[in-house]
Design a protein around this motif. Structure first.
Motif, PDB file in Angstrom:
ATOM      1  N   ASP A 260     -26.783 -11.891  16.793  1.00  0.00           N
ATOM      2  CA  ASP A 260     -26.639 -11.551  16.149  1.00  0.00           C
ATOM      3  C   ASP A 260     -24.799 -12.097  16.357  1.00  0.00           C
ATOM      4  O   ASP A 260     -23.925 -12.276  17.644  1.00  0.00           O
ATOM      5  N   ASP A 261     -23.753 -12.362  15.049  1.00  0.00           N
ATOM      6  CA  ASP A 261     -23.289 -11.846  15.453  1.00  0.00           C
ATOM      7  C   ASP A 261     -21.825 -11.141  15.586  1.00  0.00           C
ATOM      8  O   ASP A 261     -20.388 -11.463  16.279  1.00  0.00           O
ATOM      9  N   ASP A 262     -22.325 -10.158  15.573  1.00  0.00           N
ATOM     10  CA  ASP A 262     -21.428  -9.023  15.742  1.00  0.00           C
ATOM     11  C   ASP A 262     -22.255  -8.407  17.153  1.00  0.00           C
ATOM     12  O   ASP A 262     -22.093  -7.312  17.730  1.00  0.00           O
TER      13      ASP A 262
END
Ligand code: SF4
Lengths: 428, 178
Positions: A260-262
């Motif tokens: 995930d991007d985070d």
């Protein structure tokens, strides 16, 4: 909080959490070879536990010393063969169909994104190229894997490696990973999973991604891993076409594994490869790496092209581009070991084997052989080999011998001149 | 469970790999006992003579070394080569992951201690005796010659401790997982 690809794979395979930082995972594939498995088989037999958790999930090969070189290696092969037969392990590869494990098993389509994979072999990390979690283990872990289909790991922590820029001509995945190991040192990634990201990785073919992931362990990493994408799907298509409506559907499914991007990383390393020169090791540790020009002119006695790092068709093509129409130096012994029968056969079809032979190379059957100094090209005391393998440890290719690790292109250049040579000088 | 401790042997180098602990040519052995004479056979130390047949190593049950011990190949033969020579504790600044796991999987100890403490152990004179207190996570090293002692603590992952108490991973997994 987002998850990394490794965290997603761990979560999807979690069987038990025996302590806060430890996770026991269900395994999708347990791979076996004849050096570390026979002793596991004998131990299980002795303990009255000669069983396998699922013969369909076990893949076995005789690859390290094949054909056997003596009665001890013949016995190891026999123990494997008898065991595979006894337990009806269909995917068992013996002489004629065998090749170096980490080249052979991907080629057979055994590794898929999101899988958990172990083998009693440190370079099992190679299979992370497919977006799988693949780790090398010892014989006891292998025994438990064979018997119960589980393996314990520490909760995953990830080192993100972003590779940016444009790869110069004549510079390969091998050069990138050698440079990464140089920066991290031999234990810079211990207990970490190395996630390879960035535009350069996106553009690499599966063969190059395997080269990268293969050497993650040389920086101490538990595994290397790449995000599975269209390149992965195209490679696997012959094996997965019945599972997906289209290639796009497979790509979309694979993307569910992406970090995930985070997602949270323990560490991040960014390297721009635009000015990267071909890399080569000196000394006896894989983090002792220099630009090839710094070692140019060092004499070599042998050139070895092969192994799970660089014995695939793409590697043979690269080397052949330099060998074509040339003859290797008088004092050099050139040895080519295509990593699998399919690679060998493809190289024959493309006329590459002829190029190697005409240049003075000896062509061997697929095996690990000289890579670990067990057979087929062992060095004598004081000899030096330019090699496409992954370890330059003292004595690795034979007691008192020395190995310079480099790309297939650089190794081919060394074969022609008889000394470490920038391959750019021979490319036209 | 074993009790751990005894005469120590010191190796002053980092990044000792499993090829050095047991060379690949002995991987054709299918009995652990056969590895006994070959422990550390190919090890070279830059600033000192190292003799794999030295009486001090023969006698030792504890190995003390620097960082990243056991890197390289996954071969559990490296652990067995120690085991059949009665060495069941290795103390180091840090270990390579597979080697460390192989030690605990066999029910023996790979203990990480602070580099300062290890340095002090290296500085002890003459023969050194090491005691390991698993319950309290403490290591005591004492010089037989001078009586001087170095105390150090280690933290063991609770799961690794379970493995050691169970006598290894195979025994543990056999009880726990169907
Ligand atoms: S080719 Fe070398 S590194 Fe690869 S599996 Fe074989 S021995 Fe190991």
């Amino acid at each position: 909080m987002g998850k990394t690809i490794a965290e997603k794979i761990f979560a999807a395979h979690l069987r038990d959490t025996p302590a806060p930082d430890n996770m026991v995972l269900d395994l999708d594939v347990v791979m076996c070879h004849e050096i570390t498995t026979p002793i596991a088989i004998l131990d299980l037999m002795e303990k009255g536990m000669d069983r396998v958790f699922d013969p369909g999930k076990i893949k076995a090969v005789i690859d390290h010393v094949t054909p056997p070189k003596d009665s001890k290696t013949a016995t190891q092969a026999k123990i494997m063969r008898d065991w595979a037969r006894r337990h009806r392990i269909r995917d068992f590869f013996d002489i004629g169909r065998n090749g170096v494990c980490h080249a052979l098993f991907p080629e057979k389509g055994f590794i898929r994104p999101g899988y958990t994979v172990i083998m009693g072999d440190s370079h099992t990390c190679t299979h992370g190229a497919f977006g799988a979690f693949a780790a090398g283990v010892g014989t006891t872990d292998l025994e438990v894997g064979i018997l119960k289909g589980v393996c314990a790991f520490r909760a995953p922590r990830t080192l993100r490696v972003d590779v940016t820029g444009t790869l110069p001509a004549g510079v390969y995945a091998k050069d990138i990973i050698l440079n990464i190991i140089k920066r991290l040192t031999v234990n810079g990634a211990t207990d970490l999973i190395m996630e390879f990201r960035g535009p350069v990785i996106d553009d690499l073919d599966m063969s190059s991604r395997m080269t990268l992931c293969n050497m993650a362990v040389e920086a101490g990493a538990t595994s290397g891993i790449c995000l599975p994408d269209a390149t992965t799907a195209r490679y696997l298509w012959p094996f997965i076409s019945k599972d997906y409506e289209s290639l796009d559907a497979a790509v979309a499914d694979f993307a569910t594994w992406h970090s995930d991007d985070d997602a949270v990383y323990t560490q991040t390393l960014t390297i721009d490869v635009s000015d990267l020169a071909p890399q080569v090791t000196y000394g006896f540790k894989p983090d002792q790496v220099k630009d090839i020009s710094e070692l140019a002119g060092s004499r070599v006695d042998q050139v070895y092209i092969g192994s799970c790092t660089n014995g695939r068709i793409e590697d043979i093509r690269a080397a052949a581009s330099i060998l074509k129409g040339r003859v290797i130096a008088d004092h050099v012994r050139g040895i080519l070991t295509p990593a699998t029968p399919a690679v060998y056969s493809q190289a024959l079809d493309e006329g590459l084997i002829k190029i190697f032979m005409d240049s003075g190379f000896c062509v061997l059957n697929p095996t690990c052989g000289a890579c670990l100094g067990m057979s087929s090209g062992v060095l004598a005391e004081g000899e030096v080999c330019a090699s496409t393998t992954n370890r330059n440890f003292n004595g690795r290719m034979g007691k008192g011998g020395m190995v310079h690790l480099m790309s297939p292109l650089s190794a081919a250049a060394a074969a022609i001149t008889g000394e470490i040579t920038h391959p750019g000088e021979l490319l036209n | 469970m074993n009790t751990f401790g005894g005469p120590a042997f010191f190796i002053d180098r980092s990044d000792i790999n499993t090829d050095e602990i047991i060379p690949a040519k002995y991987l054709t052995e299918i009995s652990k006992k056969a590895l006994k004479p070959h422990l550390l056979e190919d090890l070279r130390l830059e600033n000192s003579d190292f003799d794999p047949r030295s009486p001090a190593l023969q006698k030792a049950t504890v190995l003390v070394t620097r960082s990243n011990f056991g890197c390289g190949s996954s071969r559990e033969h490296a652990v067995w080569a120690l085991e059949v020579n009665d060495i069941n504790v290795v103390i180091a600044d840090s270990f390579a992951r597979i080697f460390r796991q192989n030690m605990f999987n066999c029910g023996i100890l790979a203990l990480e201690a602070a580099p300062e403490d290890i340095e002090k152990m290296f500085n002890l004179k003459g023969e050194v005796e090491i005691q390991v207190d698993l319950d309290n996570g403490r290591v005591t090293a004492q010089s037989r010659e001078t009586g001087e002692r170095v105390e150090s603590s280690f933290t063991m992952n609770p799961f690794d401790l379970k493995l050691v108490r169970a006598g290894g991973w195979l025994a543990y997994a056999d009880q726990q997982y169907s």
